[in-house]
Design an enzyme around this catalytic site. Structure first.
Site, PDB file in Angstrom:
ATOM      1  N   LYS A  83       8.427   5.454 -15.321  1.00 25.99           N
ATOM      2  CA  LYS A  83       7.330   4.760 -14.646  1.00 25.99           C
ATOM      3  C   LYS A  83       5.977   5.209 -15.203  1.00 25.99           C
ATOM      4  CE  LYS A  83       5.589   4.080  -9.897  1.00 25.99           C
ATOM      5  NZ  LYS A  83       5.879   4.373  -8.473  1.00 25.99           N
ATOM      6  N   SER A  90       6.173   0.415  -5.777  1.00 31.18           N
ATOM      7  CA  SER A  90       5.332   0.394  -6.962  1.00 31.18           C
ATOM      8  C   SER A  90       6.102   0.665  -8.268  1.00 31.18           C
ATOM      9  CB  SER A  90       4.201   1.423  -6.818  1.00 31.18           C
ATOM     10  OG  SER A  90       4.724   2.723  -6.648  1.00 31.18           O
ATOM     11  N   SER A 115       8.555   2.934  -2.634  1.00 29.09           N
ATOM     12  CA  SER A 115       8.290   2.507  -4.013  1.00 29.09           C
ATOM     13  C   SER A 115       9.462   2.622  -4.982  1.00 29.09           C
ATOM     14  CB  SER A 115       7.089   3.266  -4.573  1.00 29.09           C
ATOM     15  OG  SER A 115       5.912   2.782  -3.971  1.00 29.09           O
TER      16      SER A 115
END
Length: 548
Positions: free
Chosen positions: A119, A194, A218
């Protein structure tokens, strides 16, 4: 809008440069794959991509599969998924160097030769961690985060970084630099956030193991929306050193870093690899708890708590059915299921989560957007954070009779004194003790809970911040929790959705009903929860659910 045009132009130039770098990344990937295919025309990429991680890593370690075959198979597939969903922000070209140096000598790491995706907010040396902010472009990380260091020591090869929503405080996946990421199962849907780039890439088959973070769901939203598995561990089970959080310094809601993969066994293998001496030496604040094999492989019947709703966000028909059917299958398999009653979820969400994360009235949050080109994705929060306390009090009072939930959000966004923050932390601690006491009184091992789903349409998460109630509860409690897909939306679910009204029958409930619509065939997951530091038990329960 208030930025002088020269500065705006300068910012747009930075954005364009970052976008060109993203395009160059994809071109580099394409060229690397083409070169490899020309040199090795007989390699069967499809059969490599079909191997589950445990099997793949076994073949890599025993030498029956060369690491470069696996690497280029995944670079090729990742390129395809990136082209379809816009999930990759950068190709880590040094991964090719790491690959060339990877020689099977001595004791091989558990993830030897496995390509992994990372990420955006997790530091990789020499690469930006933008969080979707223009000010973070061209600020490469000085060193790898601890998680990435341990992955490398275990032989894994981080090869791409993936997209996130601006600021990370969202469960959609869009920012001004890299744009919108799409759900690989249906392009009109969000992949969740996210860790949305990870969800899309792993869900589409372009990565066999991905890493994200979770402060309100997330990791779990993208996993559930893209039909894969994820584990959010207890906040400090894995090191967060070198990982950038959405709201720095807040201690009310625990963030965690964790893995995402197609199946539970892959998550277990990943935790086995990460929970090693290297992790504990590189970050001494992480408790030295190696992976407990005995707990994970136990076959003892479990005592499982469950609930179908939190009485705050009405579950979609498919969510309710997912829990019911899973409960039935678990009972048929010899486990004991015990109803668990959730209370005061609204208080928990507004008073602990929203108030805890924006205890300064949102000042530090607003500061992050200073000098940026836009903040529209954060709409309401941004507007409220800029509103003075007295006005928030007045607005909250006016809104109370008409839109009670909106009134609660406004109230919980007020700036607190230090004294108030301390008493809030005490209150959260007390809530955790009470929740655990209720758990122990029922003598539970684990808990089965709904997970928001199916995937919402693009743009809906920004309007539906209240729908994080099912996930954020376990950040406030700091319990380990995993997501397992168990079913798909049926025509009958879609028909029943017509009667969906919600518990508050307000604008949010009406919007959520709209967001759920037209989802036949999309995956729906459940959450599997355990007590703090019981990741192995959580995974064992997830494996059971997955198998049934």
């Amino acid at each position: 809008l208030l930025l002088p045009w020269r500065r705006r132009r300068r910012l747009w130039r930075k954005v364009e440069a970052a976008q060109q770098r993203q395009e160059r990344s994809l071109v580099q990937m394409e060229m690397a794959v083409r070169r490899f295919r020309e040199q090795h025309p007989s390699v069967n990429m499809v059969s490599i991509l079909s191997l589950p991680l445990p099997e793949l890593s076994k073949k890599l370690r025993d030498g029956s599969l060369p690491p470069e075959h696996v690497f280029y198979a995944y670079v090729g597939k990742a390129l395809q998924i990136a082209t379809e969903t816009n999930c990759i922000t950068e190709y880590l070209q040094e991964s090719e160097t790491q690959l060339r140096k990877a020689k099977p000598t001595g004791k091989l790491g558990l993830l030897y030769g496995v390509p992994v995706s990372i990420k955006d907010s997790i530091d990789c040396q020499g690469h930006d961690s933008t969080l979707g902010f223009i000010k973070n472009i061209n600020k490469p990380a000085a060193e790898d985060s601890v998680v990435v260091q341990v992955l490398r020591r275990q032989g894994a090869i981080p090869f791409v970084k993936t997209n996130v929503p601006q600021s990370l405080i969202s469960y959609d996946c869009k920012n001004l630099i890299f744009g919108q990421t799409f759900n690989p199962l249906l392009y009109t849907r969000t992949p969740g956030g996210s860790s949305g780039g990870e969800g899309a890439l792993v869900g589409g088959g372009g990565s066999i193991l991905g890493f994200g973070t979770d402060v309100g769901g997330s990791l779990r939203f993208p996993a559930a929306f893209c039909g894969i598995c994820a584990l959010k561990p207890t906040g400090n089970r894995l090191s967060k050193k070198g990982i950038i959080s959405g709201v720095l310094g807040q201690k009310a809601v625990a963030a965690a870093v964790g893995p995402m993969a197609k199946d539970v066994e892959s998550l277990a293998l990943c935790m086995r690899a990460l929970l090693c001496e290297d992790m504990f030496n590189l970050d001494s604040t992480v408790p030295p708890l190696p992976f407990n094999e005995e707990v994970y492989s136990s076959t003892q019947p479990l005592r499982i708590g469950y609930y179908e709703t939190d009485f705050f966000t009405m579950p979609s028909p498919a969510m309710r059915r997912a829990v019911r059917e899973t409960k039935q299958l678990l009972e048929d398999a010899g486990h004991t299921l015990v109803p668990f009653e959730l209370t005061n979820v609204d208080y928990m969400l507004f008073n602990f989560c929203v108030r805890g994360m924006f205890a300064d009235g949102g000042t530090s949050f607003v500061k992050k957007f200073k000098g940026e080109l836009e903040s529209s994705s954060m709409g309401m929060f941004f507007w409220l954070a800029k509103t003075p306390n007295w006005l928030k009090t007045v607005l909250s009072w006016i809104a109370k009779p008409f839109v009670p939930r909106f009134s609660d959000i406004i109230r919980s966004m007020r700036a607190n004194t230090v004294d108030e923050v301390w008493s809030l932390h005490c209150e959260i601690e007390e809530f955790c003790h009470q929740f655990t006491a209720q758990w122990k009184k029922l003598n539970l091992d684990v808990m089965l809970c709904p997970m928001l789903g199916p995937a919402l349409g693009i743009g809906y998460p920004g309007k539906l911040s209240v729908a994080v109630s099912y996930t954020m509860l376990y950040n406030a409690l700091d319990f380990p929790v995993g997501v397992v897909p168990v079913t798909m939306v049926t025509d009958k679910d879609e028909e029943e959705l017509k009667g969906y009204q919600g518990y508050f029958r307000d604008w949010w409930d009406r919007t959520l009903a709209k967001a759920f619509r037209g989802s036949v065939g999309l995956p729906v997951a459940v959450q599997c929860v355990a007590l703090p530091w019981q990741e192995e038990l959580c995974l064992r329960f997830m494996k059971e659910v997955e198998m049934l």
